[in-house]
Scaffold this active site. Structure first.
Site, PDB file in Angstrom:
ATOM      1  N   ALA A  29     -41.502 -68.828  46.718  1.00  0.00           N
ATOM      2  CA  ALA A  29     -40.474 -67.986  46.093  1.00  0.00           C
ATOM      3  C   ALA A  29     -39.173 -68.768  45.921  1.00  0.00           C
ATOM      4  CB  ALA A  29     -40.222 -66.762  46.961  1.00  0.00           C
ATOM      5  N   THR A  47     -36.971 -64.038  44.837  1.00  0.00           N
ATOM      6  CA  THR A  47     -36.909 -62.668  45.313  1.00  0.00           C
ATOM      7  C   THR A  47     -36.270 -61.741  44.266  1.00  0.00           C
ATOM      8  OG1 THR A  47     -36.778 -63.316  47.627  1.00  0.00           O
ATOM      9  CG2 THR A  47     -35.863 -61.167  47.090  1.00  0.00           C
ATOM     10  N   ASN A 104     -29.556 -74.400  50.258  1.00  0.00           N
ATOM     11  CA  ASN A 104     -29.205 -73.427  49.218  1.00  0.00           C
ATOM     12  C   ASN A 104     -28.607 -72.184  49.832  1.00  0.00           C
ATOM     13  OD1 ASN A 104     -30.799 -70.715  48.535  1.00  0.00           O
ATOM     14  ND2 ASN A 104     -32.238 -72.061  49.631  1.00  0.00           N
ATOM     15  N   MET A 151     -28.156 -69.444  47.438  1.00  0.00           N
ATOM     16  CA  MET A 151     -28.182 -68.786  46.128  1.00  0.00           C
ATOM     17  C   MET A 151     -27.801 -67.305  46.253  1.00  0.00           C
ATOM     18  SD  MET A 151     -29.101 -71.372  44.313  1.00  0.00           S
ATOM     19  CE  MET A 151     -29.468 -70.758  42.692  1.00  0.00           C
ATOM     20  N   PHE A 162     -29.987 -64.477  46.300  1.00  0.00           N
ATOM     21  CA  PHE A 162     -30.801 -63.551  45.489  1.00  0.00           C
ATOM     22  C   PHE A 162     -30.209 -63.313  44.095  1.00  0.00           C
ATOM     23  CE2 PHE A 162     -32.669 -61.022  49.379  1.00  0.00           C
ATOM     24  CZ  PHE A 162     -33.416 -62.132  49.738  1.00  0.00           C
ATOM     25  N   ASN A 189     -42.154 -61.301  45.276  1.00  0.00           N
ATOM     26  CA  ASN A 189     -41.356 -61.330  46.502  1.00  0.00           C
ATOM     27  C   ASN A 189     -40.165 -60.381  46.316  1.00  0.00           C
ATOM     28  OD1 ASN A 189     -39.065 -62.297  48.160  1.00  0.00           O
ATOM     29  ND2 ASN A 189     -40.469 -63.915  48.803  1.00  0.00           N
ATOM     30  N   SER A 192     -34.268 -64.361  54.301  1.00  0.00           N
ATOM     31  CA  SER A 192     -33.305 -65.223  53.634  1.00  0.00           C
ATOM     32  C   SER A 192     -32.019 -65.240  54.456  1.00  0.00           C
ATOM     33  CB  SER A 192     -32.997 -64.714  52.229  1.00  0.00           C
ATOM     34  OG  SER A 192     -31.860 -65.401  51.747  1.00  0.00           O
ATOM     35  N   ASN A 209     -29.176 -65.985  53.263  1.00  0.00           N
ATOM     36  CA  ASN A 209     -28.043 -65.937  52.343  1.00  0.00           C
ATOM     37  C   ASN A 209     -27.632 -64.541  51.894  1.00  0.00           C
ATOM     38  OD1 ASN A 209     -27.957 -68.795  52.349  1.00  0.00           O
ATOM     39  ND2 ASN A 209     -29.738 -68.788  50.998  1.00  0.00           N
ATOM     40  N   THR A 210     -28.266 -63.522  52.464  1.00  0.00           N
ATOM     41  CA  THR A 210     -27.844 -62.138  52.228  1.00  0.00           C
ATOM     42  C   THR A 210     -27.424 -61.620  53.592  1.00  0.00           C
ATOM     43  OG1 THR A 210     -29.301 -61.811  50.335  1.00  0.00           O
ATOM     44  CG2 THR A 210     -28.667 -59.828  51.554  1.00  0.00           C
ATOM     45  N   LYS A 240     -42.410 -62.159  54.924  1.00  0.00           N
ATOM     46  CA  LYS A 240     -41.966 -63.559  55.036  1.00  0.00           C
ATOM     47  C   LYS A 240     -40.902 -63.663  56.115  1.00  0.00           C
ATOM     48  CE  LYS A 240     -40.376 -67.487  52.304  1.00  0.00           C
ATOM     49  NZ  LYS A 240     -40.237 -68.014  50.939  1.00  0.00           N
ATOM     50  N   ASN A 260     -39.388 -69.170  55.859  1.00  0.00           N
ATOM     51  CA  ASN A 260     -38.262 -69.337  54.943  1.00  0.00           C
ATOM     52  C   ASN A 260     -37.456 -70.580  55.369  1.00  0.00           C
ATOM     53  OD1 ASN A 260     -36.230 -68.680  52.977  1.00  0.00           O
ATOM     54  ND2 ASN A 260     -36.871 -66.540  53.150  1.00  0.00           N
ATOM     55  N   THR A 261     -36.266 -70.756  54.811  1.00  0.00           N
ATOM     56  CA  THR A 261     -35.416 -71.908  55.140  1.00  0.00           C
ATOM     57  C   THR A 261     -34.771 -71.724  56.518  1.00  0.00           C
ATOM     58  OG1 THR A 261     -33.602 -70.797  54.006  1.00  0.00           O
ATOM     59  CG2 THR A 261     -34.862 -72.379  52.720  1.00  0.00           C
ATOM     60  N   TYR A 268     -41.931 -75.796  47.622  1.00  0.00           N
ATOM     61  CA  TYR A 268     -40.756 -75.702  46.745  1.00  0.00           C
ATOM     62  C   TYR A 268     -40.071 -77.073  46.732  1.00  0.00           C
ATOM     63  CZ  TYR A 268     -36.478 -73.920  44.540  1.00  0.00           C
ATOM     64  OH  TYR A 268     -35.439 -73.708  43.679  1.00  0.00           O
TER      65      TYR A 268
HETATM   66  C1  FMN Z   1     -33.168 -73.140  45.993  1.00  0.00           C
HETATM   67  C2  FMN Z   1     -34.077 -72.293  46.828  1.00  0.00           C
HETATM   68  C3  FMN Z   1     -34.135 -70.931  46.600  1.00  0.00           C
HETATM   69  C4  FMN Z   1     -34.973 -70.136  47.371  1.00  0.00           C
HETATM   70  N1  FMN Z   1     -35.045 -68.797  47.115  1.00  0.00           N
HETATM   71  C5  FMN Z   1     -35.894 -68.029  47.819  1.00  0.00           C
HETATM   72  C6  FMN Z   1     -36.011 -66.651  47.542  1.00  0.00           C
HETATM   73  O1  FMN Z   1     -35.390 -66.114  46.629  1.00  0.00           O
HETATM   74  N2  FMN Z   1     -36.864 -65.912  48.308  1.00  0.00           N
HETATM   75  C7  FMN Z   1     -37.609 -66.468  49.317  1.00  0.00           C
HETATM   76  O2  FMN Z   1     -38.381 -65.752  49.976  1.00  0.00           O
HETATM   77  N3  FMN Z   1     -37.511 -67.786  49.599  1.00  0.00           N
HETATM   78  C8  FMN Z   1     -36.695 -68.566  48.882  1.00  0.00           C
HETATM   79  N4  FMN Z   1     -36.604 -69.899  49.162  1.00  0.00           N
HETATM   80  C9  FMN Z   1     -37.375 -70.454  50.294  1.00  0.00           C
HETATM   81  C10 FMN Z   1     -38.683 -71.100  49.842  1.00  0.00           C
HETATM   82  O3  FMN Z   1     -39.533 -70.151  49.238  1.00  0.00           O
HETATM   83  C11 FMN Z   1     -39.397 -71.744  51.050  1.00  0.00           C
HETATM   84  O4  FMN Z   1     -39.743 -70.734  51.979  1.00  0.00           O
HETATM   85  C12 FMN Z   1     -38.534 -72.778  51.760  1.00  0.00           C
HETATM   86  O5  FMN Z   1     -37.765 -73.507  50.843  1.00  0.00           O
HETATM   87  C13 FMN Z   1     -39.357 -73.746  52.587  1.00  0.00           C
HETATM   88  O6  FMN Z   1     -40.273 -74.446  51.784  1.00  0.00           O
HETATM   89  P1  FMN Z   1     -39.991 -75.923  51.197  1.00  0.00           P
HETATM   90  O7  FMN Z   1     -39.552 -76.779  52.345  1.00  0.00           O
HETATM   91  O8  FMN Z   1     -41.301 -76.341  50.576  1.00  0.00           O
HETATM   92  O9  FMN Z   1     -38.920 -75.779  50.181  1.00  0.00           O
HETATM   93  C14 FMN Z   1     -35.778 -70.725  48.395  1.00  0.00           C
HETATM   94  C15 FMN Z   1     -35.702 -72.098  48.613  1.00  0.00           C
HETATM   95  C16 FMN Z   1     -34.882 -72.894  47.843  1.00  0.00           C
HETATM   96  C17 FMN Z   1     -34.839 -74.381  48.096  1.00  0.00           C
END
Ligand code: FMN
Length: 342
Positions: free
Chosen positions: A66, A90, A115, A117, A119, A143, A179, A181-182, A221, A250-251, A322
Protein backbone atom coordinates in the site's frame (compact mmCIF):
# COMPACT_ATOMS: atom_id res chain seq x y z
CA UNK A 1 11.35 -9.71 -19.62
CA UNK A 2 9.34 -6.47 -20.03
CA UNK A 3 11.33 -3.56 -21.48
CA UNK A 4 10.81 -1.47 -18.35
CA UNK A 5 12.79 -4.03 -16.30
CA UNK A 6 15.90 -3.55 -18.42
CA UNK A 7 15.41 0.22 -18.70
CA UNK A 8 15.23 0.87 -14.94
CA UNK A 9 19.02 1.13 -14.37
CA UNK A 10 18.97 4.02 -16.88
CA UNK A 11 15.79 5.59 -15.52
CA UNK A 12 16.75 5.48 -11.84
CA UNK A 13 19.44 8.23 -11.96
CA UNK A 14 17.00 10.49 -13.79
CA UNK A 15 14.19 9.82 -11.31
CA UNK A 16 16.59 10.37 -8.38
CA UNK A 17 17.41 13.85 -9.77
CA UNK A 18 13.77 14.81 -9.11
CA UNK A 19 12.44 15.37 -5.62
CA UNK A 20 11.06 12.12 -4.24
CA UNK A 21 7.36 12.94 -4.55
CA UNK A 22 7.65 14.24 -8.12
CA UNK A 23 9.59 11.09 -9.05
CA UNK A 24 6.82 9.01 -7.51
CA UNK A 25 4.13 10.83 -9.52
CA UNK A 26 6.15 10.42 -12.72
CA UNK A 27 6.69 6.74 -12.05
CA UNK A 28 2.95 6.07 -11.76
CA UNK A 29 2.31 8.09 -14.95
CA UNK A 30 5.10 6.26 -16.81
CA UNK A 31 3.74 2.90 -15.72
CA UNK A 32 0.32 3.76 -17.09
CA UNK A 33 1.82 5.06 -20.33
CA UNK A 34 4.08 2.04 -20.80
CA UNK A 35 1.15 -0.28 -20.10
CA UNK A 36 -0.96 1.59 -22.67
CA UNK A 37 1.79 0.90 -25.25
CA UNK A 38 1.87 -2.77 -24.28
CA UNK A 39 5.45 -2.52 -22.99
CA UNK A 40 4.84 -4.16 -19.63
CA UNK A 41 3.72 -7.59 -20.71
CA UNK A 42 5.29 -9.93 -18.22
CA UNK A 43 5.74 -13.57 -19.09
CA UNK A 44 6.17 -14.62 -15.47
CA UNK A 45 3.65 -17.43 -15.11
CA UNK A 46 5.04 -20.38 -13.28
CA UNK A 47 2.60 -22.96 -11.90
CA UNK A 48 5.20 -23.74 -9.20
CA UNK A 49 4.85 -20.18 -7.90
CA UNK A 50 1.06 -20.23 -7.59
CA UNK A 51 -0.26 -20.14 -4.07
CA UNK A 52 -3.71 -20.12 -2.50
CA UNK A 53 -4.06 -17.87 0.54
CA UNK A 54 -7.35 -16.78 2.15
CA UNK A 55 -9.02 -18.91 -0.53
CA UNK A 56 -7.65 -16.60 -3.21
CA UNK A 57 -5.40 -18.02 -5.92
CA UNK A 58 -2.30 -15.82 -6.26
CA UNK A 59 -0.13 -16.35 -9.40
CA UNK A 60 2.98 -15.69 -7.28
CA UNK A 61 3.89 -14.59 -3.78
CA UNK A 62 4.85 -10.93 -4.38
CA UNK A 63 2.51 -7.96 -4.19
CA UNK A 64 2.76 -4.19 -4.37
CA UNK A 65 2.51 -2.74 -0.86
CA UNK A 66 0.00 0.00 0.00
CA UNK A 67 1.01 3.60 -0.56
CA UNK A 68 2.48 3.33 -4.07
CA UNK A 69 -0.90 3.49 -5.82
CA UNK A 70 -3.04 5.39 -3.35
CA UNK A 71 -5.76 6.17 -5.90
CA UNK A 72 -5.91 2.77 -7.66
CA UNK A 73 -5.09 4.53 -10.92
CA UNK A 74 -2.53 2.10 -12.36
CA UNK A 75 -3.63 -1.34 -11.16
CA UNK A 76 -3.56 -2.94 -14.63
CA UNK A 77 -0.03 -1.65 -15.16
CA UNK A 78 1.28 -3.03 -11.84
CA UNK A 79 -0.29 -6.42 -12.53
CA UNK A 80 1.19 -6.45 -16.05
CA UNK A 81 4.59 -5.83 -14.47
CA UNK A 82 4.42 -9.23 -12.80
CA UNK A 83 2.95 -8.51 -9.37
CA UNK A 84 0.78 -11.35 -8.09
CA UNK A 85 -1.39 -8.85 -6.24
CA UNK A 86 -1.68 -5.10 -5.78
CA UNK A 87 -2.79 -3.33 -2.62
CA UNK A 88 -4.22 0.12 -3.31
CA UNK A 89 -4.73 2.93 -0.80
CA UNK A 90 -4.80 3.82 1.98
CA UNK A 91 -8.29 5.17 1.13
CA UNK A 92 -10.39 7.22 3.53
CA UNK A 93 -14.12 8.04 3.29
CA UNK A 94 -13.52 11.64 2.19
CA UNK A 95 -10.68 12.80 -0.09
CA UNK A 96 -7.81 14.53 1.74
CA UNK A 97 -4.58 16.32 0.81
CA UNK A 98 -2.31 14.75 3.41
CA UNK A 99 0.50 16.58 5.20
CA UNK A 100 2.27 19.66 3.81
CA UNK A 101 5.20 19.02 1.43
CA UNK A 102 8.01 18.05 1.60
CA UNK A 103 6.85 14.77 3.12
CA UNK A 104 8.88 12.12 1.32
CA UNK A 105 12.65 11.69 1.71
CA UNK A 106 15.14 9.25 0.16
CA UNK A 107 17.96 8.00 2.38
CA UNK A 108 19.92 6.66 -0.56
CA UNK A 109 22.95 5.28 1.22
CA UNK A 110 20.66 3.32 3.56
CA UNK A 111 18.31 2.00 0.80
CA UNK A 112 15.54 3.63 2.82
CA UNK A 113 12.70 6.16 2.67
CA UNK A 114 11.11 8.35 5.33
CA UNK A 115 7.54 9.41 4.58
CA UNK A 116 4.90 11.44 6.35
CA UNK A 117 2.41 11.56 3.50
CA UNK A 118 -0.61 11.44 5.84
CA UNK A 119 -3.10 9.50 3.71
CA UNK A 120 -3.25 11.86 0.73
CA UNK A 121 -5.92 10.14 -1.34
CA UNK A 122 -8.92 10.87 -3.59
CA UNK A 123 -11.44 9.21 -1.25
CA UNK A 124 -12.87 5.70 -1.38
CA UNK A 125 -15.57 6.42 -4.01
CA UNK A 126 -13.04 7.72 -6.54
CA UNK A 127 -10.83 4.66 -6.01
CA UNK A 128 -13.80 2.31 -6.36
CA UNK A 129 -14.68 4.05 -9.65
CA UNK A 130 -11.10 3.41 -10.86
CA UNK A 131 -11.32 -0.24 -9.87
CA UNK A 132 -14.60 -0.63 -11.73
CA UNK A 133 -12.75 0.43 -14.92
CA UNK A 134 -10.03 -2.24 -14.58
CA UNK A 135 -9.34 -4.19 -17.73
CA UNK A 136 -7.31 -7.08 -16.27
CA UNK A 137 -7.96 -9.88 -13.85
CA UNK A 138 -5.63 -10.14 -10.86
CA UNK A 139 -5.88 -9.80 -7.14
CA UNK A 140 -6.45 -6.35 -5.67
CA UNK A 141 -6.49 -5.52 -1.98
CA UNK A 142 -8.10 -2.27 -0.86
CA UNK A 143 -6.34 -0.72 2.12
CA UNK A 144 -8.68 1.44 4.23
CA UNK A 145 -8.19 4.05 6.94
CA UNK A 146 -9.85 6.96 8.68
CA UNK A 147 -9.84 10.67 7.79
CA UNK A 148 -7.32 12.72 9.80
CA UNK A 149 -10.10 14.74 11.47
CA UNK A 150 -12.24 11.78 12.54
CA UNK A 151 -11.74 11.22 16.27
CA UNK A 152 -10.69 7.70 17.27
CA UNK A 153 -14.04 7.18 19.07
CA UNK A 154 -15.71 7.40 15.64
CA UNK A 155 -12.97 5.65 13.67
CA UNK A 156 -15.05 2.50 13.18
CA UNK A 157 -17.61 4.54 11.19
CA UNK A 158 -14.90 5.56 8.70
CA UNK A 159 -13.60 2.01 8.30
CA UNK A 160 -17.15 0.67 7.94
CA UNK A 161 -17.95 3.23 5.21
CA UNK A 162 -14.83 2.20 3.30
CA UNK A 163 -15.52 -1.52 3.78
CA UNK A 164 -19.06 -1.17 2.40
CA UNK A 165 -17.94 0.99 -0.53
CA UNK A 166 -15.03 -1.27 -1.52
CA UNK A 167 -16.60 -4.66 -0.87
CA UNK A 168 -17.72 -5.28 -4.46
CA UNK A 169 -14.40 -4.38 -6.08
CA UNK A 170 -11.90 -5.77 -3.56
CA UNK A 171 -10.41 -9.26 -3.37
CA UNK A 172 -9.39 -8.50 0.21
CA UNK A 173 -9.64 -5.51 2.53
CA UNK A 174 -6.64 -4.33 4.55
CA UNK A 175 -7.45 -2.39 7.71
CA UNK A 176 -4.64 0.07 8.30
CA UNK A 177 -4.27 0.90 12.00
CA UNK A 178 -0.52 1.32 11.84
CA UNK A 179 0.39 4.40 9.82
CA UNK A 180 2.50 6.70 12.00
CA UNK A 181 1.42 9.76 10.02
CA UNK A 182 -2.21 10.13 11.13
CA UNK A 183 -2.32 11.41 14.69
CA UNK A 184 -3.54 8.75 17.12
CA UNK A 185 -4.08 6.07 14.45
CA UNK A 186 -1.71 3.63 16.10
CA UNK A 187 -3.68 3.95 19.35
CA UNK A 188 -6.29 1.80 17.58
CA UNK A 189 -3.86 -1.08 18.13
CA UNK A 190 -4.59 -0.99 21.90
CA UNK A 191 -6.75 -3.84 23.20
CA UNK A 192 -10.12 -2.19 23.69
CA UNK A 193 -10.17 -0.12 20.46
CA UNK A 194 -8.82 -2.95 18.30
CA UNK A 195 -11.36 -5.38 19.71
CA UNK A 196 -14.19 -2.92 19.06
CA UNK A 197 -13.00 -2.09 15.55
CA UNK A 198 -12.30 -5.63 14.35
CA UNK A 199 -15.52 -6.96 15.81
CA UNK A 200 -17.57 -4.21 14.06
CA UNK A 201 -15.81 -4.93 10.77
CA UNK A 202 -16.21 -8.72 11.06
CA UNK A 203 -19.90 -8.26 11.79
CA UNK A 204 -20.31 -6.04 8.73
CA UNK A 205 -18.28 -8.50 6.62
CA UNK A 206 -20.78 -11.24 7.54
CA UNK A 207 -23.71 -9.03 6.48
CA UNK A 208 -22.02 -8.00 3.23
CA UNK A 209 -21.07 -11.56 2.38
CA UNK A 210 -24.71 -12.64 2.78
CA UNK A 211 -25.75 -9.73 0.57
CA UNK A 212 -23.14 -10.25 -2.17
CA UNK A 213 -22.69 -14.00 -1.95
CA UNK A 214 -18.90 -13.73 -1.51
CA UNK A 215 -16.67 -13.46 1.52
CA UNK A 216 -14.06 -10.77 1.03
CA UNK A 217 -11.25 -11.50 3.53
CA UNK A 218 -10.43 -8.89 6.14
CA UNK A 219 -6.79 -8.42 7.12
CA UNK A 220 -5.25 -5.98 9.61
CA UNK A 221 -1.96 -4.17 8.97
CA UNK A 222 0.14 -3.63 12.08
CA UNK A 223 3.20 -1.60 13.06
CA UNK A 224 6.70 -2.95 13.66
CA UNK A 225 6.98 -0.83 16.82
CA UNK A 226 5.04 -3.20 19.08
CA UNK A 227 6.52 -4.82 22.18
CA UNK A 228 6.09 -8.49 23.11
CA UNK A 229 3.09 -7.82 25.36
CA UNK A 230 1.30 -5.91 22.61
CA UNK A 231 2.07 -8.63 20.06
CA UNK A 232 0.68 -11.30 22.42
CA UNK A 233 -2.45 -9.26 23.07
CA UNK A 234 -3.06 -8.60 19.35
CA UNK A 235 -2.50 -12.26 18.46
CA UNK A 236 -5.07 -13.23 21.10
CA UNK A 237 -7.64 -10.72 19.83
CA UNK A 238 -7.10 -11.63 16.15
CA UNK A 239 -7.42 -15.35 16.94
CA UNK A 240 -10.62 -14.82 18.93
CA UNK A 241 -12.12 -12.64 16.20
CA UNK A 242 -11.13 -15.12 13.49
CA UNK A 243 -9.43 -12.46 11.46
CA UNK A 244 -8.69 -13.62 7.90
CA UNK A 245 -5.09 -12.43 7.72
CA UNK A 246 -2.39 -10.10 9.01
CA UNK A 247 -0.03 -7.72 7.23
CA UNK A 248 3.24 -7.20 9.05
CA UNK A 249 4.53 -4.52 8.95
CA UNK A 250 4.01 -0.86 8.26
CA UNK A 251 6.89 1.66 8.52
CA UNK A 252 8.84 2.24 11.75
CA UNK A 253 9.40 5.25 13.98
CA UNK A 254 12.80 3.87 14.95
CA UNK A 255 15.91 5.52 13.49
CA UNK A 256 18.39 2.83 14.56
CA UNK A 257 21.04 2.42 11.86
CA UNK A 258 20.15 5.66 10.07
CA UNK A 259 20.97 8.10 12.93
CA UNK A 260 23.87 9.58 10.96
CA UNK A 261 21.76 10.46 7.95
CA UNK A 262 20.88 14.19 7.53
CA UNK A 263 17.20 13.19 7.07
CA UNK A 264 17.11 10.95 10.17
CA UNK A 265 15.32 13.63 12.20
CA UNK A 266 12.54 14.10 9.63
CA UNK A 267 9.23 13.03 11.16
CA UNK A 268 7.50 10.03 9.62
CA UNK A 269 7.79 6.32 9.03
CA UNK A 270 11.04 4.70 7.92
CA UNK A 271 10.89 1.93 5.32
CA UNK A 272 13.41 -0.09 3.34
CA UNK A 273 16.52 -2.01 4.34
CA UNK A 274 16.75 -0.70 7.95
CA UNK A 275 13.24 -2.09 8.63
CA UNK A 276 13.97 -5.55 7.28
CA UNK A 277 15.10 -7.33 10.42
CA UNK A 278 12.48 -5.88 12.75
CA UNK A 279 9.60 -6.69 10.41
CA UNK A 280 10.87 -10.29 10.11
CA UNK A 281 11.01 -10.56 13.92
CA UNK A 282 7.40 -9.36 14.16
CA UNK A 283 6.28 -11.85 11.48
CA UNK A 284 8.04 -14.70 13.33
CA UNK A 285 6.50 -13.68 16.66
CA UNK A 286 2.96 -13.57 15.24
CA UNK A 287 3.48 -16.84 13.36
CA UNK A 288 4.26 -18.55 16.68
CA UNK A 289 1.12 -17.14 18.28
CA UNK A 290 -1.52 -17.17 15.54
CA UNK A 291 -3.39 -20.26 14.37
CA UNK A 292 -2.45 -21.52 10.89
CA UNK A 293 -5.86 -20.32 9.65
CA UNK A 294 -4.59 -16.73 9.86
CA UNK A 295 -1.98 -16.20 7.15
CA UNK A 296 0.63 -13.45 7.31
CA UNK A 297 1.61 -11.11 4.47
CA UNK A 298 5.20 -10.06 5.14
CA UNK A 299 6.43 -6.59 4.21
CA UNK A 300 9.34 -4.42 5.29
CA UNK A 301 12.73 -3.92 3.70
CA UNK A 302 12.61 -6.65 1.06
CA UNK A 303 15.37 -5.73 -1.41
CA UNK A 304 15.98 -9.15 -3.00
CA UNK A 305 14.47 -12.61 -3.51
CA UNK A 306 16.67 -13.81 -0.64
CA UNK A 307 15.06 -11.22 1.67
CA UNK A 308 11.62 -12.40 0.54
CA UNK A 309 12.60 -15.99 1.28
CA UNK A 310 13.69 -15.01 4.80
CA UNK A 311 10.24 -13.47 5.39
CA UNK A 312 8.57 -16.67 4.15
CA UNK A 313 10.85 -18.81 6.30
CA UNK A 314 9.72 -16.66 9.26
CA UNK A 315 6.10 -17.51 8.48
CA UNK A 316 4.85 -15.18 5.74
CA UNK A 317 2.65 -16.81 3.08
CA UNK A 318 2.93 -13.81 0.75
CA UNK A 319 5.21 -10.77 0.64
CA UNK A 320 4.91 -7.17 -0.52
CA UNK A 321 7.42 -4.55 -1.61
CA UNK A 322 7.49 -0.77 -1.83
CA UNK A 323 10.92 0.72 -1.06
CA UNK A 324 12.74 -2.19 -2.74
CA UNK A 325 10.94 -1.30 -5.96
CA UNK A 326 12.23 2.29 -5.75
CA UNK A 327 15.85 1.21 -5.25
CA UNK A 328 16.02 -2.03 -7.24
CA UNK A 329 13.37 -1.39 -9.91
CA UNK A 330 10.83 -3.80 -11.38
CA UNK A 331 13.47 -6.54 -11.87
CA UNK A 332 12.88 -7.22 -8.16
CA UNK A 333 9.33 -8.33 -8.95
CA UNK A 334 10.37 -11.06 -11.40
CA UNK A 335 13.19 -12.15 -9.08
CA UNK A 336 10.74 -12.73 -6.20
CA UNK A 337 7.89 -14.00 -8.40
CA UNK A 338 10.11 -16.90 -9.49
CA UNK A 339 10.36 -18.24 -5.95
CA UNK A 340 8.51 -21.55 -5.69
CA UNK A 341 5.57 -21.51 -3.28
CA UNK A 342 6.21 -23.60 -0.20
C1 FMN B 1 5.85 6.74 0.55
C2 FMN B 1 5.15 5.64 1.29
C3 FMN B 1 3.79 5.71 1.48
C4 FMN B 1 3.13 4.69 2.16
N1 FMN B 1 1.78 4.76 2.32
C5 FMN B 1 1.12 3.76 2.93
C6 FMN B 1 -0.28 3.79 3.06
O1 FMN B 1 -0.96 4.69 2.59
N2 FMN B 1 -0.89 2.76 3.72
C7 FMN B 1 -0.18 1.71 4.24
O2 FMN B 1 -0.78 0.79 4.82
N3 FMN B 1 1.17 1.66 4.12
C8 FMN B 1 1.82 2.63 3.49
N4 FMN B 1 3.18 2.58 3.36
C9 FMN B 1 3.92 1.46 3.99
C10 FMN B 1 4.23 0.35 2.99
O3 FMN B 1 3.05 -0.22 2.47
C11 FMN B 1 5.08 -0.75 3.67
O4 FMN B 1 4.33 -1.34 4.71
C12 FMN B 1 6.38 -0.20 4.26
O5 FMN B 1 6.92 0.79 3.44
C13 FMN B 1 7.42 -1.29 4.47
O6 FMN B 1 7.74 -1.92 3.25
P1 FMN B 1 9.02 -1.51 2.36
O7 FMN B 1 10.21 -1.51 3.27
O8 FMN B 1 9.08 -2.56 1.28
O9 FMN B 1 8.75 -0.16 1.81
C14 FMN B 1 3.86 3.58 2.67
C15 FMN B 1 5.24 3.53 2.47
C16 FMN B 1 5.90 4.52 1.78
C17 FMN B 1 7.39 4.42 1.58
Amino acid sequence: MPLIHSLYPLLRPLLFKLDAETAHEWTVKMMKFAHGLGLLKSEIRNPKSEITVMELKFPNCVGLAAGMDKSASAVDAWLACGFGHVEVGTLTPRPQHGNPKPRLFRLIKNDAIINRMGFNNPGISAAVAQLEKRSSQGIVGVNIGKNFDTPNENAADDYLKCLRAAYRVADYIAVNISSPNTKGLRDLQAEEPVRRLVSALKEEQAKLSAQHGTIVPLVVKIAPDLDTTQIEMLARVFSEMQLDGLIATNTTLSRTSVEQHPFAKEAGGLSGAPLNQRSTEVIAAFRQLLPKTIPIIGVGGIMSAADAQVKMNAGASLVQVYTGLVYRGPGLISEIAKLPSS
